[in-house]
Design a protein around this motif. Structure first.
Motif, mmCIF file in Angstrom:
data_model
loop_
_atom_site.group_PDB
_atom_site.id
_atom_site.type_symbol
_atom_site.label_atom_id
_atom_site.label_comp_id
_atom_site.label_asym_id
_atom_site.label_seq_id
_atom_site.Cartn_x
_atom_site.Cartn_y
_atom_site.Cartn_z
ATOM 1 N N THR A 158 0.913 -1.308 -0.073
ATOM 2 C CA THR A 158 0.076 0.174 -0.105
ATOM 3 C C THR A 158 0.917 1.242 -0.012
ATOM 4 O OG1 THR A 158 -0.107 0.141 2.507
ATOM 5 C CG2 THR A 158 -1.826 -1.282 1.173
ATOM 6 N N ARG A 159 0.518 2.470 -0.490
ATOM 7 C CA ARG A 159 0.851 3.520 -0.572
ATOM 8 C C ARG A 159 0.067 4.581 0.099
ATOM 9 N NH1 ARG A 159 5.156 0.466 -1.805
ATOM 10 N NH2 ARG A 159 5.530 0.047 -4.078
ATOM 11 N N THR A 160 0.652 5.626 0.668
ATOM 12 C CA THR A 160 -0.079 6.677 0.885
ATOM 13 C C THR A 160 0.257 8.240 0.630
ATOM 14 O OG1 THR A 160 1.115 6.925 3.190
ATOM 15 C CG2 THR A 160 -0.636 5.230 3.196
ATOM 16 N N GLY A 161 -0.720 8.956 0.620
ATOM 17 C CA GLY A 161 -0.436 10.523 0.206
ATOM 18 C C GLY A 161 0.036 10.711 -1.093
ATOM 19 N N LEU A 162 -0.887 10.080 -2.118
ATOM 20 C CA LEU A 162 -0.629 10.574 -3.361
ATOM 21 C C LEU A 162 -1.347 11.973 -3.739
ATOM 22 C CD1 LEU A 162 0.232 10.128 -6.314
ATOM 23 C CD2 LEU A 162 -1.796 8.599 -6.580
ATOM 24 N N HIS A 163 -0.735 12.847 -4.144
ATOM 25 C CA HIS A 163 -1.342 14.151 -4.705
ATOM 26 C C HIS A 163 -1.081 14.418 -6.101
ATOM 27 C CE1 HIS A 163 -1.498 14.861 -0.231
ATOM 28 N NE2 HIS A 163 -0.385 14.368 -0.305
ATOM 29 N N VAL A 164 -2.201 14.635 -6.791
ATOM 30 C CA VAL A 164 -1.956 15.024 -8.229
ATOM 31 C C VAL A 164 -2.996 16.364 -8.385
ATOM 32 C CG1 VAL A 164 -2.420 14.287 -10.611
ATOM 33 C CG2 VAL A 164 -2.066 12.457 -8.956
ATOM 34 N N ILE A 165 -2.024 17.216 -8.850
ATOM 35 C CA ILE A 165 -2.461 18.454 -9.046
ATOM 36 C C ILE A 165 -2.242 19.320 -10.108
ATOM 37 C CG2 ILE A 165 -2.249 20.931 -7.687
ATOM 38 C CD1 ILE A 165 -1.617 19.362 -5.266
ATOM 39 N N ASP A 166 -2.938 19.553 -10.817
ATOM 40 C CA ASP A 166 -2.904 20.389 -12.260
ATOM 41 C C ASP A 166 -1.916 19.675 -13.057
ATOM 42 O OD1 ASP A 166 -3.534 22.520 -14.074
ATOM 43 O OD2 ASP A 166 -1.907 23.600 -13.497
ATOM 44 N N THR A 167 -1.842 18.365 -13.074
ATOM 45 C CA THR A 167 -1.215 17.710 -14.150
ATOM 46 C C THR A 167 -1.780 17.055 -15.359
ATOM 47 O OG1 THR A 167 0.532 17.135 -12.514
ATOM 48 C CG2 THR A 167 0.500 15.576 -14.336
ATOM 49 N N ARG A 168 -1.527 17.639 -16.446
ATOM 50 C CA ARG A 168 -2.432 17.255 -17.735
ATOM 51 C C ARG A 168 -1.713 16.487 -18.676
ATOM 52 N NH1 ARG A 168 -5.902 22.648 -17.729
ATOM 53 N NH2 ARG A 168 -5.936 23.279 -15.551
ATOM 54 N N GLY A 169 -2.431 15.768 -19.442
ATOM 55 C CA GLY A 169 -1.805 14.894 -20.462
ATOM 56 C C GLY A 169 -2.931 14.674 -21.637
ATOM 57 N N ASP A 170 -2.671 14.567 -22.842
ATOM 58 C CA ASP A 170 -3.232 14.334 -23.899
ATOM 59 C C ASP A 170 -3.665 12.790 -24.284
ATOM 60 O OD1 ASP A 170 -1.002 14.071 -25.293
ATOM 61 O OD2 ASP A 170 -1.362 15.817 -26.512
ATOM 62 N N GLY A 171 -2.692 11.856 -23.677
ATOM 63 C CA GLY A 171 -2.698 10.439 -23.931
ATOM 64 C C GLY A 171 -3.911 9.817 -23.167
ATOM 65 N N PRO A 172 -4.286 8.543 -23.741
ATOM 66 C CA PRO A 172 -5.300 7.792 -22.813
ATOM 67 C C PRO A 172 -4.581 7.496 -21.585
ATOM 68 C CG PRO A 172 -4.513 6.435 -24.809
ATOM 69 C CD PRO A 172 -3.898 7.864 -24.942
ATOM 70 N N SER A 173 -5.398 7.801 -20.519
ATOM 71 C CA SER A 173 -4.684 7.581 -19.086
ATOM 72 C C SER A 173 -5.172 6.103 -18.730
ATOM 73 C CB SER A 173 -5.300 8.594 -18.079
ATOM 74 O OG SER A 173 -4.431 9.796 -18.315
ATOM 75 N N THR A 174 -4.549 5.333 -18.444
ATOM 76 C CA THR A 174 -4.844 3.914 -17.825
ATOM 77 C C THR A 174 -3.852 3.557 -16.775
ATOM 78 O OG1 THR A 174 -3.537 2.835 -19.484
ATOM 79 C CG2 THR A 174 -5.920 3.043 -19.977
ATOM 80 N N GLY A 175 -4.491 2.971 -15.842
ATOM 81 C CA GLY A 175 -3.782 2.194 -14.777
ATOM 82 C C GLY A 175 -3.678 0.846 -15.158
ATOM 83 N N TYR A 176 -3.219 -0.215 -14.390
ATOM 84 C CA TYR A 176 -2.670 -1.545 -14.661
ATOM 85 C C TYR A 176 -4.045 -2.201 -15.209
ATOM 86 C CZ TYR A 176 -0.826 -6.335 -14.659
ATOM 87 O OH TYR A 176 -0.327 -7.505 -15.040
ATOM 88 N N HIS A 177 -4.999 -2.146 -14.565
ATOM 89 C CA HIS A 177 -6.285 -2.881 -15.030
ATOM 90 C C HIS A 177 -7.469 -2.124 -15.316
ATOM 91 C CE1 HIS A 177 -5.018 -6.828 -13.504
ATOM 92 N NE2 HIS A 177 -4.509 -6.122 -12.305
ATOM 93 N N GLY A 178 -7.339 -0.512 -15.806
ATOM 94 C CA GLY A 178 -8.143 0.086 -16.275
ATOM 95 C C GLY A 178 -7.682 1.797 -15.493
ATOM 96 N N PRO A 179 -8.764 2.689 -15.921
ATOM 97 C CA PRO A 179 -8.482 4.304 -15.794
ATOM 98 C C PRO A 179 -8.259 4.110 -14.120
ATOM 99 C CG PRO A 179 -10.192 3.780 -17.377
ATOM 100 C CD PRO A 179 -9.989 2.629 -16.832
ATOM 101 N N VAL A 180 -7.329 5.305 -13.720
ATOM 102 C CA VAL A 180 -7.232 5.444 -12.567
ATOM 103 C C VAL A 180 -8.039 6.685 -12.106
ATOM 104 C CG1 VAL A 180 -5.457 6.460 -10.943
ATOM 105 C CG2 VAL A 180 -4.818 4.721 -12.595
#
Length: 180
Positions: A158-180
């Motif tokens: 397990t991981r704790t404290g993930l913060h995603v702030i104003d990070t943008r992309g134009d490719g299809p975002s996916t995690g290992y088993h699907g979108p995050v």
């Protein structure tokens, strides 16, 4: 301490050469208050920048990391690591990889970077070890690849404290088993 860039021969985005996977453009190991500023890592067979050995308060700034055969930046044992204002492109695996096999990865800031093309994830923190905490993805711009794809944690790590702030992309975002 930073090592001089090591060339492992040209690699193409998407090609992982495991026989040379341990080579890095620059290594920060056991560093205290170390900074890589404007240091390029091009076409290594491994990682652009490798942070290990209990490094504390290290910064990777204004570096160009391109066509590396594994990750752009790998942190396996470090506290208060910042990757900022870098250009990271054509990475064969993940752009930022956090894998504390025998250490900890604490307080990582990835901010104001320009990323163009990669194969796996913008941020991967799934592998070895459980000690990943307080990760910040801030104000990054991603073109191509898999957009803002994040793969972080499993039931075993397990991981704790993930913060995603104003990070943008134009490719299809996916995690290992699907979108995050």
């Amino acid at each position: 301490e930073g090592a001089a860039p090591i060339g492992g021969g040209p690699t193409r985005c998407g090609t992982v050469r495991t026989e040379r996977g341990g080579r890095a453009g620059s290594v920060l190991s056991g560093s205290r208050c170390g900074t890589l500023d404007g240091v390029p890592a091009r076409a290594t067979s491994g990682v652009g920048v490798y942070v290990a050995g209990g490094s504390v308060d290290v910064t990777v700034r204004r570096c160009t990391l391109d066509h590396n055969g594994r990750q752009g930046v790998a942190v396996v044992d470090g506290d208060n690591v910042t990757v900022e204002d870098c250009t990271i492109r054509a990475t064969a695996r993940s752009v930022i990889d956090l894998e504390p096999a025998h250490g900890l990865v604490l307080t990582v800031h990835v901010r104001n970077n320009r990323v163009d093309g990669y194969v796996n994830f913008l941020l991967a923190a799934v592998g070895a070890g459980t000690g990943v905490q307080d990760v910040w993805l801030e104000h990054n711009q991603v073109k191509g690849g898999r957009g803002v794809s994040v793969y972080i944690g499993t039931e075993r790590s397990t991981r704790t404290g993930l913060h995603v702030i104003d990070t943008r992309g134009d490719g299809p975002s996916t995690g290992y088993h699907g979108p995050v």
